[in-house]
Design a protein around this motif. Structure first.
Motif: not given
Length: 127
Positions: A44-51, A122-127
């Motif tokens: 999960i850490e590889e995904r993005n700041a939210t993750v 993690a799967t939510k689209p970025k706003a």
């Protein structure tokens, strides 16, 4: 029970083996649990700041669980040192194993919820 018998109290080999096997099984289960949680956190850490926030929650919870379980083991060992007879050893060990299994089950459920939330986030689209 005479003082001589009490002074020579030793845990029978079979009971010690059973206790060691139960503890080993619990440790292995917890190690697998922590490994799976860490693997999930790493992925999960590889995904993005939210993750990353979710992974931090997972890691923090895994560490808290490990601390709690180690403390429970140390408390159990301490209580065994104070036993006076085999019946008390068996009772304390049974209580410890039951408590550990309940705790691991609860921890796995909580960790599943945290991991699930992190995956959804993690799967939510970025706003």
């Amino acid at each position: 029970m005479s003082d001589d018998v009490r002074d020579r109290f030793e845990i029978p080999k079979e009971m010690r083996s059973m206790a060691e096997a139960s503890l080993e099984q619990a440790c292995k289960a917890f190690e697998k649990f922590v490994t799976a949680a860490q693997t999930t956190a790493d992925t999960i850490e590889e995904r993005n700041a939210t993750v990353r926030a979710g992974a931090k929650d997972i890691s923090g919870k895994a560490i808290a669980y490990a601390e709690k379980n180690v403390q429970a083991s140390l408390d159990h060992a301490q209580s065994l040192l104070k036993t006076k007879d085999v019946t008390e050893v068996v009772r304390l060990h049974g209580e410890y194993v039951q408590g550990l299994m309940r705790s691991l089950t609860e921890q796995a459920g909580e960790m599943g919820q945290i991991v699930g939330k992190a995956a959804i986030d993690a799967t939510k689209p970025k706003a």
